[in-house]
Design an enzyme around this catalytic site. Structure first.
Site, PDB file in Angstrom:
ATOM      1  N   GLN A  98      39.140  25.127  44.712  1.00  0.00           N
ATOM      2  CA  GLN A  98      38.407  26.032  44.075  1.00  0.00           C
ATOM      3  C   GLN A  98      38.802  27.337  43.458  1.00  0.00           C
ATOM      4  OE1 GLN A  98      35.473  28.720  45.999  1.00  0.00           O
ATOM      5  NE2 GLN A  98      33.750  27.335  45.362  1.00  0.00           N
ATOM      6  N   TYR A 181      30.606  36.349  42.426  1.00  0.00           N
ATOM      7  CA  TYR A 181      31.866  36.709  41.906  1.00  0.00           C
ATOM      8  C   TYR A 181      31.925  36.888  40.330  1.00  0.00           C
ATOM      9  CZ  TYR A 181      32.762  35.831  46.672  1.00  0.00           C
ATOM     10  OH  TYR A 181      32.706  35.850  48.108  1.00  0.00           O
ATOM     11  N   ARG A 228      30.806  25.428  39.786  1.00  0.00           N
ATOM     12  CA  ARG A 228      29.669  25.719  40.936  1.00  0.00           C
ATOM     13  C   ARG A 228      28.942  26.937  40.357  1.00  0.00           C
ATOM     14  NH1 ARG A 228      30.129  28.151  47.062  1.00  0.00           N
ATOM     15  NH2 ARG A 228      29.046  26.246  48.051  1.00  0.00           N
ATOM     16  N   GLY A 312      29.023  22.609  54.902  1.00  0.00           N
ATOM     17  CA  GLY A 312      29.756  23.711  55.345  1.00  0.00           C
ATOM     18  C   GLY A 312      30.079  23.466  56.715  1.00  0.00           C
TER      19      GLY A 312
END
Length: 359
Positions: A98, A181, A228, A312
């Protein structure tokens, strides 16, 4: 339940089931961003999940926000990730790295060059959003607004990082356009007040994400590229405004033209948007529902809303999650105190079911 165990092809990968490991920051890299001593084993242990999406990995010095996160832009980084990829492949899994540029979610104390964070506009997160540094929690400083030339240079950082990931042996990369982000900062009206081609209208606020995706696709191919998103998620103090849904509808329609390997959605409840994306997205759709109970992880797949269900904390604490889930066995609980503690504790020492049976 049967559908979750059916095979699927995503990009160049042939996967034997519909579960995957979601990206999770673990804070175990070396100070220079090279994956740490225990990282290859950590990913190898979880290879039965099929598709492993790595922790967020910075494409440049500017991209780092947290302590001890890995990079993928130097020779040392490539060598470190190559060992991870080799271990995962030897164990029968696949690895997507990622690419995470944190933008304003940073502090000079945490980056190699100790410079001011960068962002779409010179707007800091809310004062209650802080960053952990060697000196403890600190307020995040006001970032420096990227110039158009620097935005274009950032495309190249993503392009080079994607090439480095493939050189390291990864099966592909996931572009992190979520969780507060840099890419999502361009979407948010309270973080992006630009008046040029990268701000204002929906099309302009989505432009940076689309151009990053195009650069990565040009470099490594669409079938090695995932993306994503997290529609409506306010992490980092972001607010995408009243037109947020329309922005994501436009963004996804443009990304769909690139025929990416997959789209990965962090889903927090906009069911109409999810169904619209499902009806229009041409390749694999990964849906990670926040807070879902274990017994519900297959529902989206069974109902045709998702092709893959990433997990996760269950994957973090259970290296043999697939075996446990198939058997209906109990699961280890994730130890939150060691999520970012460093070393093997709470990282590679979670016991598999076979060890518990011998106890």
């Amino acid at each position: 339940m049967e559908k979750i165990w059916s095979p699927i092809k995503i990009g160049r990968m042939e996967l034997s089931h519909r579960l995957a490991m979601a990206p999770m920051t673990r804070g175990r890299a070396l100070p220079d961003g090279t994956p740490g001593e225990f990282t290859p084993l950590y990913y190898k242990q979880r290879a039965s999940l099929g598709l492993l999406i790595s922790e967020g990995t910075q494409p440049s010095d500017d991209g780092q926000g947290y302590l001890f996160t890995p990079g993928i832009y130097t020779d040392a980084h490539i060598a470190g990730w190559r060992e991870v990829a080799n271990q995962v492949h030897d164990a029968g899994g696949h690895l997507f790295i990622q690419l995470m540029h944190v933008g304003r979610m940073s502090h000079p104390d945490n980056t190699p060059h100790h410079r001011q964070p960068v962002a779409p506009s010179a707007i800091a997160p809310a004062s209650d959003v802080q960053m952990y540094t060697f000196a403890g929690l600190q307020e995040i400083p006001v970032p420096r607004e990227l110039s158009v030339e620097e935005i274009k240079a950032t495309f190249e950082d993503f392009r080079k990082a994607a090439a480095a990931a493939i050189q390291a042996g990864a099966d592909g990369v996931e572009i992190h356009g979520a969780n507060g982000y840099l890419i999502q900062q361009f979407f948010a009206e309270n973080a992006n007040i630009r008046t040029d081609a990268y701000g204002g209208s929906i099309e302009n606020r989505a432009r940076f994400a689309i151009e990053v995706a195009k650069a990565v696709v040009e470099e490594i191919g669409a079938d090695r590229t995932g993306f994503r998103i997290s529609p409506g998620v306010p992490l980092g103090g972001l607010d995408e405004g009243p037109n947020g849904t329309e922005l994501y509808e436009y963004l996804v329609s443009e990304l769909a033209k690139l025929n990416l390997a997959y789209l990965h959605i962090v889903h927090v409840g906009n069911e109409d948007l999810l169904r619209k994306i499902r009806s229009e997205w041409p390749t694999a759709l990964l849906v990670n529902r926040a807070g879902r109970p274990l017994e519900n992880i297959t529902i989206d797949i069974e109902e045709g809303l998702a092709d893959i269900a990433p997990i996760g904390s269950w994957a973090l604490a259970n290296p043999d999650f697939i075996e446990r889930f198939k058997a209906g066995a109990s699961l280890n609980e994730a130890d939150r105190a060691t999520l970012y503690a460093g070393g093997s504790l709470g990282y590679t020492d979670y016991p598999p079911l076979a060890e518990l049976d011998k106890a």
